[in-house]
Write an enzyme that holds these catalytic residues in place. Structure first.
Site, PDB file in Angstrom:
ATOM      1  CG  HIS A  83       8.809 -29.692   0.346  1.00 28.01           C
ATOM      2  ND1 HIS A  83       9.448 -30.600   0.558  1.00 28.01           N
ATOM      3  CD2 HIS A  83       9.481 -28.822   1.724  1.00 28.01           C
ATOM      4  CE1 HIS A  83      10.007 -31.237   0.962  1.00 28.01           C
ATOM      5  NE2 HIS A  83      10.722 -29.899   1.812  1.00 28.01           N
TER       6      HIS A  83
ATOM      7  CD  GLU B 144      -3.277  -0.085   2.203  1.00 29.05           C
ATOM      8  OE1 GLU B 144      -4.819  -0.695   1.538  1.00 29.05           O
ATOM      9  OE2 GLU B 144      -3.009   0.428   3.122  1.00 29.05           O
TER      10      GLU B 144
ATOM     11  CE  LYS C 217     -11.342   0.474   1.872  1.00 26.43           C
ATOM     12  NZ  LYS C 217     -11.159   1.185   2.957  1.00 26.43           N
TER      13      LYS C 217
HETATM   14  O1  PA5 Z   1      -4.165   1.287   5.780  1.00 29.07           O
HETATM   15  C1  PA5 Z   1      -5.178   1.408   5.798  1.00 29.07           C
HETATM   16  O2  PA5 Z   1      -5.206   2.752   5.469  1.00 29.07           O
HETATM   17  C2  PA5 Z   1      -5.970   0.170   5.565  1.00 29.07           C
HETATM   18  O3  PA5 Z   1      -5.667  -0.679   5.259  1.00 29.07           O
HETATM   19  C3  PA5 Z   1      -7.382   1.125   6.709  1.00 29.07           C
HETATM   20  O4  PA5 Z   1      -6.862   0.772   7.428  1.00 29.07           O
HETATM   21  C4  PA5 Z   1      -7.853  -0.377   6.114  1.00 29.07           C
HETATM   22  O5  PA5 Z   1      -9.196  -0.389   5.462  1.00 29.07           O
HETATM   23  C5  PA5 Z   1      -9.422  -0.065   7.420  1.00 29.07           C
HETATM   24  O6  PA5 Z   1      -9.558   1.206   7.420  1.00 29.07           O
HETATM   25  P1  PA5 Z   1     -10.627   1.737   8.969  1.00 29.07           P
HETATM   26  O7  PA5 Z   1      -9.622   1.738   9.598  1.00 29.07           O
HETATM   27  O8  PA5 Z   1     -11.445   3.348   8.375  1.00 29.07           O
HETATM   28  O9  PA5 Z   1     -12.060   1.322   9.024  1.00 29.07           O
END
Ligand code: PA5
Length: 409
Positions: A293, A272, A399
């Site tokens: 393996h 990310e 999303k």
């Molecule tokens: O790193 C990030 O920003 C994402 O992985 C969020 O943690 C994840 O989408 C969950 O989001 P939230 O904490 O707003 O529910």
């Protein structure tokens, strides 16, 4: 600082590192300057609020005494660091079972959890910075209803619900204030994947019985170590050089299955933070010896689009001796050490580049160092790549499309 990086099994030369050192150090200075958004985690271990830590530990003690099970509802950065630490680290006997919900849209998965909740004294812990995440919303609404039925009223259920969310914004904050849930805050200047050191990571770890004070001490030690700055920037530069050489994949490898979810956490952190603007290394994880393996053949002789990063735990807390047969007198860990050495040698002979990261042992203190080391390395690599390691604009795309698809169902 005890985390060590070795580049001896790569083609990278000291002068290659030196050529990028100034740029990497500028990145490090920027992290510490506080001028960048979402870098609150950099100084967080040094500024840990004692009252907040005591509060986390006190609430965790109450939960451990009164409940048998805590179900944490969270996903991505609101899930991964806690899950990874709980899988990896030793836990005290008073720690209770911590399970995770809201990590998929799977009814059988949640049904099994609900069955377990019906049998056990349960506390729900909802972790979400935004409160809008669909997996979390769905699981919270399902499990809250179960809690209300199990404990007889909305009010009785509410006394067993803890939320961890943004201090001011988001729907979960509004809901928390309205229902008066016990709650902890995720600082606004720390993004999900860098939030291991916030209550999002620390509270579930404490309930599971992990020594979070030692973890924070480890992070502090890493944060103030100039010797370690060198290793973190060396690894960041090495990763950038691999990308420049045309490597597309970093296979992150473990020889200890307890680190499987650390691998998942690293995948999110690296993927990310770096995967944007057509750039980034694709982080893949492998568990050895199991995956030798299945994927061993590909690594040895398949298309050379990857380099390897091996995370080695140097000291084992137990070594089981093989009592009889051809391996009599050797321990499982002797075989593991031979596997690390042998696999690295075979891969090196095939021209594969192998970076090693050593952690002295798997305890909370050293694990804290490792987390801080990996977060810093990731941020610096992102800067060397020329991307913003703290945003995730691409995540919004799926999303949005998913909401559209849901509307059409
Ligand atoms: O790193 C990030 O920003 C994402 O992985 C969020 O943690 C994840 O989408 C969950 O989001 P939230 O904490 O707003 O529910």
């Amino acid at each position: 600082m005890d985390i060590k990086v070795s580049l001896k099994n790569t083609d990278i030369k000291a002068e290659d590192i030196a050529a990028k050192k100034a740029q990497a150090n500028t990145g490090l200075d920027k992290l510490w300057s506080g001028e960048l958004d979402f870098t609150g985690w950099v100084q967080a271990p040094l500024n840990q609020d004692k009252a907040e830590l005591d509060y986390i530990l006190n609430v965790a003690d109450i939960v451990k005494t009164e409940a048998e099970l805590m179900v944490v509802i969270g996903i991505g950065g609101s899930y991964m660091s806690a899950k990874a630490a709980i899988e990896a680290l030793p836990k005290t006997e008073d720690g209770i079972e911590v399970r995770f919900a809201g990590i998929n849209f799977c009814s059988p998965y949640h049904r099994a959890l609900m069955d377990e909740m019906s049998r056990k004294e349960t506390v729900l812990c909802v972790v979400s910075k935004s409160g809008n995440t669909m997996e979390i919303r769905a699981a919270f609404d399902i499990l809250k209803e179960l809690m209300e039925k199990k404990y007889g009223s909305k009010e009785a259920a509410a006394r067993r619900i803890i939320t961890i969310t943004d201090k001011e914004s988001g729907t979960l904050r509004a809901e928390t204030n309205e229902a008066d849930y016990v709650n902890f805050e995720i600082p606004g200047d720390i993004g999900g994947r860098y939030s291991a050191m916030t209550p999002a990571g620390l509270f579930p770890m404490a309930v599971a019985g992990i020594d979070i004070r030692a973890l924070i001490e480890g992070e502090k030690a890493a944060a103030v170590s100039p010797e370690w700055d060198k290793d973190a920037t060396d690894y960041a530069i090495a990763r950038q050089l691999m990308m420049e050489q045309g490597k597309a994949i970093e296979t992150i490898e473990f020889y200890d299955p307890r680190l499987t979810y650390l691998g998942e956490w690293m995948k999110q952190l690296y993927g990310e933070s770096e995967g944007k603007d057509g750039k980034g290394l694709f982080p893949a994880t492998l568990n050895f010896s199991t995956d030798l393996h299945s994927m061993g053949q590909f690594l040895q002789q398949g298309s050379q689009i990857f380099f390897e990063t091996v995370i080695v735990v140097d000291e084992y807390e137990e070594e089981i001796m093989i009592p009889a047969g051809v391996l009599a007198g050797k321990t499982l860990e002797d075989l593991n050490r031979a596997a690390v050495q042998g696999v690295t040698a075979a891969h090196r002979q095939a021209g594969i580049q192998v970076i090693e990261i050593h952690i002295p042992k798997l305890d909370a203190y050293h694990y804290g160092q490792l987390l801080y080391f990996l977060q810093t390395t990731c941020a610096i690599t992102g800067m060397l790549m020329g991307v913003d390691p703290f945003d995730q604009p691409g995540v919004e795309d799926y999303k949005r499309e998913m909401r559209k698809a849901l509307g059409q169902l």
